[in-house]
Design an enzyme around this catalytic site. Structure first.
Site, mmCIF file in Angstrom:
data_model
loop_
_atom_site.group_PDB
_atom_site.id
_atom_site.type_symbol
_atom_site.label_atom_id
_atom_site.label_comp_id
_atom_site.label_asym_id
_atom_site.label_seq_id
_atom_site.Cartn_x
_atom_site.Cartn_y
_atom_site.Cartn_z
ATOM 1 N N ALA A 10 39.630 27.639 47.493
ATOM 2 C CA ALA A 10 39.997 27.190 48.844
ATOM 3 C C ALA A 10 39.127 27.820 49.921
ATOM 4 C CB ALA A 10 41.478 27.494 49.106
ATOM 5 N N ILE A 13 33.840 32.660 48.687
ATOM 6 C CA ILE A 13 32.840 32.446 47.636
ATOM 7 C C ILE A 13 33.219 31.234 46.784
ATOM 8 C CG2 ILE A 13 31.858 33.463 45.533
ATOM 9 C CD1 ILE A 13 32.204 36.242 46.960
ATOM 10 N N ASP A 32 44.279 26.915 43.208
ATOM 11 C CA ASP A 32 44.466 27.905 44.284
ATOM 12 C C ASP A 32 45.944 27.948 44.655
ATOM 13 O OD1 ASP A 32 44.077 29.579 46.715
ATOM 14 O OD2 ASP A 32 41.972 29.143 46.352
ATOM 15 N N ASP A 41 50.448 30.160 41.703
ATOM 16 C CA ASP A 41 50.333 31.582 42.066
ATOM 17 C C ASP A 41 49.908 32.351 40.818
ATOM 18 O OD1 ASP A 41 50.562 34.205 42.732
ATOM 19 O OD2 ASP A 41 52.623 34.080 43.482
ATOM 20 N N LEU A 42 48.639 32.759 40.805
ATOM 21 C CA LEU A 42 48.076 33.372 39.590
ATOM 22 C C LEU A 42 48.498 34.829 39.406
ATOM 23 C CD1 LEU A 42 44.511 31.797 39.743
ATOM 24 C CD2 LEU A 42 46.582 30.919 38.642
ATOM 25 N N TYR A 149 41.226 48.089 43.191
ATOM 26 C CA TYR A 149 40.265 46.973 43.257
ATOM 27 C C TYR A 149 39.050 47.245 42.357
ATOM 28 C CZ TYR A 149 37.037 43.499 45.121
ATOM 29 O OH TYR A 149 36.151 42.439 45.237
HETATM 30 N N1 LIG Z 1 33.920 39.220 49.839
HETATM 31 C C1 LIG Z 1 33.382 40.231 49.220
HETATM 32 O O1 LIG Z 1 32.807 41.135 49.872
HETATM 33 C C2 LIG Z 1 33.439 40.325 47.732
HETATM 34 C C3 LIG Z 1 32.647 41.289 47.095
HETATM 35 C C4 LIG Z 1 32.679 41.399 45.718
HETATM 36 C C5 LIG Z 1 33.492 40.555 44.973
HETATM 37 N N2 LIG Z 1 34.270 39.626 45.615
HETATM 38 C C6 LIG Z 1 35.122 38.771 44.782
HETATM 39 O O2 LIG Z 1 34.854 37.417 45.034
HETATM 40 C C7 LIG Z 1 36.014 36.646 44.720
HETATM 41 C C8 LIG Z 1 36.293 35.690 45.864
HETATM 42 O O3 LIG Z 1 36.656 36.448 46.990
HETATM 43 P P1 LIG Z 1 36.312 36.016 48.492
HETATM 44 O O4 LIG Z 1 35.643 37.164 49.119
HETATM 45 O O5 LIG Z 1 35.681 34.699 48.512
HETATM 46 O O6 LIG Z 1 37.800 36.000 49.094
HETATM 47 P P2 LIG Z 1 38.694 34.864 49.728
HETATM 48 O O7 LIG Z 1 39.918 35.558 50.207
HETATM 49 O O8 LIG Z 1 37.925 34.037 50.700
HETATM 50 O O9 LIG Z 1 39.024 33.923 48.485
HETATM 51 C C9 LIG Z 1 39.928 34.287 47.488
HETATM 52 C C10 LIG Z 1 40.637 33.024 47.007
HETATM 53 O O10 LIG Z 1 41.563 33.416 45.983
HETATM 54 C C11 LIG Z 1 42.795 32.755 46.240
HETATM 55 N N3 LIG Z 1 43.910 33.544 45.721
HETATM 56 C C12 LIG Z 1 44.283 34.787 46.109
HETATM 57 N N4 LIG Z 1 45.422 35.140 45.470
HETATM 58 C C13 LIG Z 1 45.760 34.113 44.665
HETATM 59 C C14 LIG Z 1 46.850 33.870 43.788
HETATM 60 N N5 LIG Z 1 47.835 34.777 43.621
HETATM 61 N N6 LIG Z 1 46.890 32.701 43.126
HETATM 62 C C15 LIG Z 1 45.922 31.757 43.323
HETATM 63 N N7 LIG Z 1 44.866 31.932 44.146
HETATM 64 C C16 LIG Z 1 44.803 33.085 44.831
HETATM 65 C C17 LIG Z 1 42.873 32.643 47.771
HETATM 66 O O11 LIG Z 1 43.816 31.667 48.190
HETATM 67 C C18 LIG Z 1 41.421 32.311 48.118
HETATM 68 O O12 LIG Z 1 41.170 30.923 48.072
HETATM 69 C C19 LIG Z 1 37.135 37.642 44.450
HETATM 70 O O13 LIG Z 1 37.321 37.781 43.043
HETATM 71 C C20 LIG Z 1 36.606 38.928 45.049
HETATM 72 O O14 LIG Z 1 37.149 40.068 44.432
HETATM 73 C C21 LIG Z 1 34.256 39.483 46.971
#
Ligand SMILES: NC(=O)c1ccc[n+]([C@@H]2O[C@H](COP(=O)([O-])OP(=O)(O)OC[C@H]3O[C@@H](n4cnc5c(N)ncnc54)[C@H](O)[C@@H]3O)[C@@H](O)[C@H]2O)c1
Length: 253
Positions: A10, A13, A32, A41-42, A149
């Protein structure tokens, strides 16, 4: 064209990966919380099973790729939610769609983090790898967000390395990207956090390439790793972090 499934599509990334795959003409099944082809809800085992069943229903002929991207950052409370979504959901759904991946000799790209390398292989990581979710959640709730984390991503990376050879023997490539700080809702919540915000800002200011990353820069690498251009790549964890890991751990690779 191919059929791919993605969790966390949603925002951030995941949304960038979804857009790039769809622009290339692929079908992308998004899981999502509220916005997606499958809403689940995962953090709950029932939600993980709903995702697995839903992907089977929508991709009965197999998957060319799966990206378990859903994740929660260190500012989330309780910390056990991080444990549940970042590690247990990613592993459970990957295993749950393995048959679909084998059918098409598909590919998995997991989303680790460069923070995975900032913690050791401790008791928490062992509980995750031993599939002891209740105890791992209790332990993470007694720790801090960064430890929960980074440990979840450390364990996910170990799980990938342990399982990549077995998947590869069935023709399925398991790889991961390890992003640094990327401009998404997740990192913006950490930047706004009273306890973690300043540390995160200082971290972002020290990226050797001079800026934090964009979701599209991670999606570019993920889409390459999913593609036939990476057909001999298996068990790899690729840092996409503007040089941060090289700066922090120059002699480890
Ligand atoms: N943003 C950063 O700096 C960063 C750095 C390293 C790794 N990551 C990893 O990248 C991935 C994506 O993160 P992002 O930064 O795009 O964050 P984001 O918050 O934009 O996206 C996370 C997505 O996961 C979904 N989500 C969260 N909890 C959920 C649940 N219980 N059930 C179903 N869906 C759920 C959210 O609705 C959202 O769409 C994650 O695994 C994060 O750990 C992010």
């Amino acid at each position: 064209m191919g059929t791919y499934a993605l969790t966390g599509g949603a925002t951030g990334i995941g949304a960038a990966i979804k857009t790039q795959l769809r622009e290339a003409g692929h079908q992308v099944i998004v899981v999502d919380l509220a916005e997606g082809d499958i809403c689940a809800d995962l953090s709950e085992p029932s939600g993980r099973q709903k995702a697995i069943d839903g992907i089977h229903a929508l991709a009965a002929n197999g998957l060319d790729g799966f990206i378990p991207c859903a994740g929660l950052g260190p500012s989330v409370r309780p910390f056990s939610l991080i444990t549940k979504v970042n590690y247990f959901a990613a592993v459970a759904i990957t295993e749950g769609v393995r048959d679909l991946l084998v059918r098409r000799k598909g590919s998995v790209v997991m989303i680790s983090s460069n923070s995975a390398a900032m913690v050791g292989h401790d008791e928490y990581v062992d509980l995750l790898l031993d599939d002891r979710e209740t105890e791992a959640c209790e332990l993470s709730d007694s720790k801090d967000g960064h430890t929960a984390y980074a440990g979840s991503k450390h364990a996910l990376s170990c799980w990938l390395r342990r399982n990549a050879p077995d998947y590869a023997r069935q023709g399925v490539r398991l790889n991961a990207v390890a992003p640094g700080i990327i401009d998404t809702p997740l990192s913006n919540k950490v930047l706004a956090d009273k306890e973690l915000g300043q540390v995160m800002k200082d971290f972002g200011d020290s990226v050797p390439l001079g800026a934090i990353g964009k979701p599209e820069q991670i999606a570019d690498v993920v889409c390459f790793m999913l593609s036939g251009k990476a057909s001999f790549m298996a068990g790899s964890i690729v840092f996409v972090d503007g040089g941060h890991d090289a700066m922090l751990r120059p002699d480890q690779f």
